[in-house]
Design an enzyme around this catalytic site. Structure first.
Site, PDB file in Angstrom:
ATOM      1  N   HIS A 234       2.029  -1.819   3.104  1.00  0.00           N
ATOM      2  CA  HIS A 234       1.432  -2.678   4.128  1.00  0.00           C
ATOM      3  C   HIS A 234       0.342  -3.552   3.518  1.00  0.00           C
ATOM      4  CE1 HIS A 234      -1.160  -2.903   8.019  1.00  0.00           C
ATOM      5  NE2 HIS A 234      -0.439  -3.990   7.867  1.00  0.00           N
ATOM      6  N   GLU A 237       1.810  -6.421   1.555  1.00  0.00           N
ATOM      7  CA  GLU A 237       2.273  -7.479   2.471  1.00  0.00           C
ATOM      8  C   GLU A 237       1.128  -8.438   2.811  1.00  0.00           C
ATOM      9  OE1 GLU A 237       1.664  -8.123   6.694  1.00  0.00           O
ATOM     10  OE2 GLU A 237       2.834  -6.265   6.647  1.00  0.00           O
ATOM     11  N   HIS A 238      -0.088  -7.906   2.951  1.00  0.00           N
ATOM     12  CA  HIS A 238      -1.258  -8.759   3.189  1.00  0.00           C
ATOM     13  C   HIS A 238      -1.632  -9.554   1.933  1.00  0.00           C
ATOM     14  CE1 HIS A 238      -3.269  -7.381   7.061  1.00  0.00           C
ATOM     15  NE2 HIS A 238      -2.157  -6.656   7.014  1.00  0.00           N
ATOM     16  N   GLU A 315      -7.247  -3.807  11.395  1.00  0.00           N
ATOM     17  CA  GLU A 315      -5.956  -3.657  12.082  1.00  0.00           C
ATOM     18  C   GLU A 315      -5.759  -2.199  12.502  1.00  0.00           C
ATOM     19  OE1 GLU A 315      -1.214  -4.511  11.185  1.00  0.00           O
ATOM     20  OE2 GLU A 315      -2.733  -5.023   9.702  1.00  0.00           O
TER      21      GLU A 315
END
EC number: 3.4.24.61
Length: 1152
Positions: A234, A237-238, A315
């Site tokens: 994750h 992905e950022h 997030e």
């Protein structure tokens, strides 16, 4: 973002839910929709908020459309480089846009498709959308593009229209990103208008129709996370967004897209990671090149790592108060030790920063290692869609994406790790304490992976029956006992629900208070129904009925937004063979009763996991899940029930298969015009009782229609009690219709009832053949409305929970506070909650409904494959059936708005969920009663503001995950705002407020220094967005309905806005902004403050999180201003006292 999904609509079940069913589900706590922009959308436990997105699809068997060709697989065409590429183009000759015949598509789909495989192993699907180009092919010149724009302008798209919202316009607003528990979406007019606005703004901001779009799926996700760095996939992905060797600017790609009317997004799933963007066609090739660098040579510099960890952590913090995410993490924890289902996919500051530092782990080095190992071309599937020829797209893709490295290593495979939940801990009862007020029972089975059975879709067949709401269904039985309000079941085909290790089948039931007391009986009813299905075996009649319904939908399939479409297709390329790329997740191809029976026979009590969610569990749960802090307990199934379920228990005679469906359309004739064709809706009926707007479709040419009516009454807003009674009325009416209207729903006829601020809104759509039957059914039930005491009690008790669940969310409380200040005579959610708690009777409801129906003004819009005569019959049926008197005087369908005094006013209140660290800070500038030209200028301003706002407040200052400027029209009064979602564990809200002011000051300097070229580029981008053509009829209807429901009737609004944009100069923009930021500016800050060390209680002591705790007394707690802002603001410590001293602005509509 981690990908989220909603259950429903079953995306989870893959059966299509009726609109009203979705509304009931939303109201009662079953999550039925979601957006996925690093958000947490929801689904019934256990797949509540896992990486995954809403993939609700219609299904269909259409054997006559199957290709004769075979899966090309490794023998498929490989795109060649250099001279070979020219040779390939020359070979095709005149077939320059020839698609692959192997790829099966809908007869209604005008696009052309071609599959290629690059030499580095990347597979690509090219989509040429040359529809509405009047035979043009290839690249057009700029002059041709201008001609094209002029030709399409008459379509008057809604994408960037000024959707004037009666409540307030949430343009460019992402505040619903984490609104994943849709039990709180009440049917109110502000939500009706918000829904219209969200659709238009989502298309403008993220999925603008007929933009060029691309999506790439990497066949690796969070399952590949190393054990010592949870959340690394994750995080990567950022990080790939943060600049590349070729384009090193950290925010360069986002800035490029914003400049040219585009947007981007990404999401991480268990075994896939998806990236997508859209942009104006003219800039598509350059955007592809910039985007491809994510996968060719991203920088991922050390300096950016610490800052982006904060974004990932924010997030995660935003996700923590979500019951969906909490239940998902708990479910994952039940997997066998060492199985990837048990991993912490989100990642946070602890796992990606603090723990690695403590253990001497170099996160930067490991991040690059992960990228090198897993971001390999032969794991990737790419889809591009544009108004270019297939040859042009092939040339671009080959040239750009051939540079992505291929490491030659085998893709990670987790298929050997089957039966993740074959443990003693699974077949138990789990009691869970939720954040929201809700009673819910979820029954879950872990099955072997079902992907290989996609041509049969056994879980879809089962879920269609389990989720049925007609006579003989589980839900029908439970509703009659007043034990349940909604039920959803199935598999959403997200990575968490269906992967290479297992597939889930879950049934989630929202219980009433009484149903909670009888939850074992509820579970028994489910088991009885499943046993009945097992004894009967698969029924070909049922399978063929589903096929027929879905065949109709597939044959007349409407086009979708390009960015959504390419995102879905790039994922479809991973599991499906070439011929099924477009259809594999939609169609039912083969009836194999043995496959269905095998899945069905596994759904037995002995293999089920039960989760009981209720606030009544508090104090009984002594365990706590590690990452989200969910309180829970584990119990064996009670002996008496376990013995019964293990025996050969009796079937329930009230449970049976659904009867044959009378609502399935069979007439798909396109009707002739019976009046002159018009570009916009025309008023064909105008009487004291009502009026009707009508437009016959001649653009999309599909046998469908949209019917919308607004039943307006001044009775609703006379008191808070009346507003609540109206909510109760609308929801009991929806409840009463659920069973009789369900057959229409599954036949692709959809309806929705909305309790608006000023009236009841009825929305019906679908194949026009049987649509009148559904509309008349709704009006009949409205005319003959009644309720039993038991149903009244059930609905009012649930409504208390719904209001409560709305109020405990910082973002919705912040909006409620802002509108309570701005809109005169508005009843806040707290007012409504208090009126409900004070007690209302069935007698008062029936009296209210009688008075409501006695005097109305009805306004309607009918569009689609319907004649004007048929349209007038809809209005006549309403008038005749309800037999009401006209209103004594014309009634405005908006609130009056207070005029804010000059100065900076601050209303700072405490959040109502003590377990939530999240704060919401909105700084709003009121403009006033302005013209359409000024609204368009404000739109342009916010468009200029969006990227630098994100860059300054999120990327550089790391204040929070959600950061956005917003165009606002509050009952016709213009303004703009900047919102930041932050955490009290990191920042004081007044620090954030000051940073917003700092940003606005820097932005003023930025636009002053803007070059004429940069200004004109942004103007052109906004014009292009407004000129985008509608993808399907519903978008045109939404835009027109917005004009009707707000009584503005400016159907050519977009044309006026485009004309205004062409007249603007840079000085117009600068002067407008300065005028609203100067000494006389009217500024309102609303802070909803979470719980954490950076915020103080009323007594001045630091506040702290108290997991699973909310304020039982729903009232605003005003907080004092800290010294940070004390010298420059005017505090609001009593909203009513403050607003009663203010002047009221006149009613205003933005039509000139």
């Amino acid at each position: 973002m981690l990908r989220k999904v909603t259950v429903a609509a079953v995306c989870a079940t893959r059966r299509k839910l009726c609109e009203a069913g979705r509304e009931l589900a939303a109201l009662w706590g079953i999550e039925t929709r979601g957006r996925c922009e690093d958000s947490a959308a929801v689904r019934p436990f256990p797949i509540l908020a896992m990486p995954g997105r809403n993939k609700a699809k219609s299904t269909c068997s259409c054997p006559d459309l199957q290709p004769n060709g075979q899966d090309l697989g490794e023998n498929s065409r490989v795109a060649r480089l250099g001279a070979d590429e020219s040779e390939e183009e020359g070979r095709r000759g005149s077939l320059s846009n020839a698609g692959d015949p192997e790829i099966v598509k809908s007869p209604s789909d005008p696009k052309q498709y071609r599959y290629i495989k690059l030499q580095n192993g990347l597979q690509a699907l090219l989509i040429s959308d040359l529809s509405n180009m009047e035979g043009k092919t290839g690249n057009t010149t700029d002059d041709e593009e201008e001609e094209e724009v002029e030709e399409e302008e008459e379509d008057d798209d809604e994408d960037s229209g000024a959707e004037i919202e009666d409540d307030d316009e949430e343009g460019f607003d992402d505040e619903d990103e984490f609104d994943d528990e849709h039990d709180d979406d009440l049917d109110t007019e502000d939500n009706e208008l918000e829904e219209l606005e969200e659709r238009a703004e989502a298309r403008k901001k993220k999925t603008t129709e007929k933009q060029s779009a691309a999506a790439l799926c990497v066949g690796v996700g969070s399952f590949a996370d190393p054990d010592d760095l949870p959340g690394l996939a994750h995080f990567l992905e950022h990080m790939v967004f943060m600049g590349s060797l070729k384009y090193p600017d950290e925010n360069g790609f986002d800035a490029f897209l914003k400049k040219h009317g585009g947007s981007d997004n990404a999401s991480t799933d268990c075994e896939r990671t998806v990236f997508q963007f859209d942009v104006q066609r003219k800039y598509f090739k350059e955007a592809l090149d910039r985007w491809a660098q994510f996968f060719i040579h991203p920088l991922m510099i050390r300096d950016a790592i610490d800052r982006e960890v904060e974004a990932v952590d924010s997030e995660y913090q935003l996700a923590r108060p979500s019951d969906a995410n909490r239940k998902e993490m708990l479910f994952g924890s039940l997997a066998r030790p060492g199985h990837p289902m048990g991993k912490f996919f989100w990642g946070n500051a602890e796992t990606l920063k603090h723990e690695p530092k403590k253990n001497n782990i170099d996160t930067h080095a490991r991040l690059r290692e992960f990228w090198l190992r897993y971001y390999s071309a032969h794991y990737m599937t790419l889809v591009v869609q544009s108004k270019e020829t297939l040859d042009t797209l092939e040339k671009w893709v080959t040239e750009i994406f051939s540079q992505i490295p291929n490491n030659g290593l085998p893709r990670p495979n987790f298929g050997h790790l089957t039966d993740p939940f074959d443990t003693p801990a699974f077949n138990k009862l789990y009691r869970v304490v939720p954040i929201r007020k809700i009673h819910a029972l979820t029954i879950t089975w872990a099955l072997p992976p079902q992907q290989q059975h996609y041509r049969v879709k056994p879980l879809h067949y089962i879920s269609w029956l389990v989720g049925h709401e007609g006579k003989g269904s589980i839900l029908s039985f439970l509703r009659k006992k007043c034990w349940a309000l909604a039920l959803f079941g199935g598999n959403g085909e997200t990575g968490f629900e269906q992967n290479s290790t297992y597939s889930v089948f879950s049934i989630s039931i929202t219980l009433t208070d009484e149903g909670y007391e009888h939850f074992y009986e509820v579970a028994y009813t489910v088991f009885q129904y499943l046993k009945m299905l097992q004894k009967l075996g698969p029924e070909k009649r049922i399978f063929e009925e589903i096929q027929k319904i879905e065949d109709n939908e597939f044959h007349y399939q409407e086009q979708t937004d390009p960015v959504e479409y390419v995102e879905n297709m790039c994922e479809n390329m991973q599991p499906y063979p070439l011929q099924d790329i477009l259809t594999g997740d939609q169609l039912l191809f083969e009836y194999k009763p043995e496959v269905i029976g095998e899945a069905l026979n596994q759904l037995v009590p002995q293999k089920a996991n039960l989760v009981l969610l209720s606030g009544a569990n508090e104090g009984k749960c002594d365990l706590k899940e590690k990452w989200f802090g969910t309180q829970y307990s584990i119990e064996d199934i009670e002996n008496s029930w376990a013995e019964l379920w293990n025996s050969n228990f009796e079937l329930n005679p009230d449970l049976h298969l659904p009867a044959e469906n009378k609502y399935i359309a069979t007439d798909f004739t396109l009707k002739a015009f019976d009046c002159p064709e018009t570009e916009y809706p025309v008023k064909i009926v105008n009487t004291p009782q009502g009026c009707l707007w009508y437009k016959k479709d001649n653009k999309f040419k599909i046998p469908k229609a949209y019917i919308r009516f607004h039943l307006i009454s001044p009775l609703i807003q006379r008191s808070a009690a009346n507003v609540v009674l109206f909510d109760i009325f609308a929801n009991i009416l929806t409840h009463n219709l659920a069973e009789p209207a369900y057959e229409a729903d599954v036949a692709q006829l959809e309806y929705k009832l909305v309790a608006g601020e000023h009236g009841l809104i009825i929305r019906v759509k679908g194949f026009n053949h049987k649509l009148p039957l559904l509309f008349q059914l709704i009006v009949d039930y409205l005319a003959e409305f009644n309720s039993t005491p038991a149903v009244f009690t059930m609905i009012t008790e649930q409504l208390k929970k719904t209001y409560f669940n709305i109020l405990i969310k910082p973002e919705t409380l912040a909006k409620d506070v802002r509108l309570l200040i701005l809109e005169y005579a508005r009843w806040s959610m707290i007012d409504k909650y208090q009126a409900l708690m004070d007690g209302l009777s069935l007698e008062s409801l029936l009296s209210f409904v009688k008075e409501f129906k006695s005097q109305l003004f009805v306004e309607g819009l009918v569009q689609g494959n319907v004649t004007s005569t048929e349209s007038m019959d809809f209005l006549k049926y309403v008038v005749d059936k309800l037999n009401f008197k006209p209103l004594e005087q014309e009634m405005p369908v908006q609130f009056q708005v207070v005029e804010l005094p000059s100065g900076h006013h601050l209303c700072k209140v405490k959040a109502l969920n003590k377990g939530d660290a999240n704060s919401e800070v909105t700084v709003y500038y009121q403009s006033g009663t302005r013209s359409l030209r000024e609204y368009t200028l404000m739109e342009l301003l916010v468009m200029h503001m969006e990227e630098p706002c994100f860059d300054f407040l999120r990327t550089k200052q790391t204040l929070g995950y959600h950061v956005y400027p917003t165009c606002r029209s509050t009952s016709g009064i213009l303004g703009f705002s900047v919102t930041v979602g932050t955490q009290a564990t990191k920042y004081n809200s007044e620090v954030v407020d000051k940073k917003i002011e700092e940003f606005l000051s820097s932005f003023e300097e930025k636009i002053e220094n803007l070059t004429e070229e940069a200004f004109n580029t942004q103007v052109t981008a906004l014009i292009k967005l407004k000129e985008c053509e509608d993808t399907h009829l519903g978008e045109e209807v939404d835009r027109n309905w917005n004009e009707v429901v707000t009584q503005q009737y400016l159907f050519d609004r977009l044309a006026h806005e485009i004309e205004a944009l062409k007249s603007f100069s840079k000085s117009d923009l600068v002067n407008w902004f300065k005028a609203h930021r100067g000494p006389g500016s009217k500024m309102l800050s609303v802070h909803v403050v979470g719980y954490g060390k950076y915020e103080l209680e009323e007594d001045g002591t630091p506040s702290s999180e108290d997991s699973n705790s909310s304020c039982e007394v729903m009232q605003l707690t005003y907080l004092p201003t800290s010294p940070l802002l004390a010298d420059c603001i005017i505090p609001i410590t009593d909203i009513r006292a403050f607003t009663t001293t203010l002047n009221l602005l006149p009613y205003h509509k933005i039509v000139k």
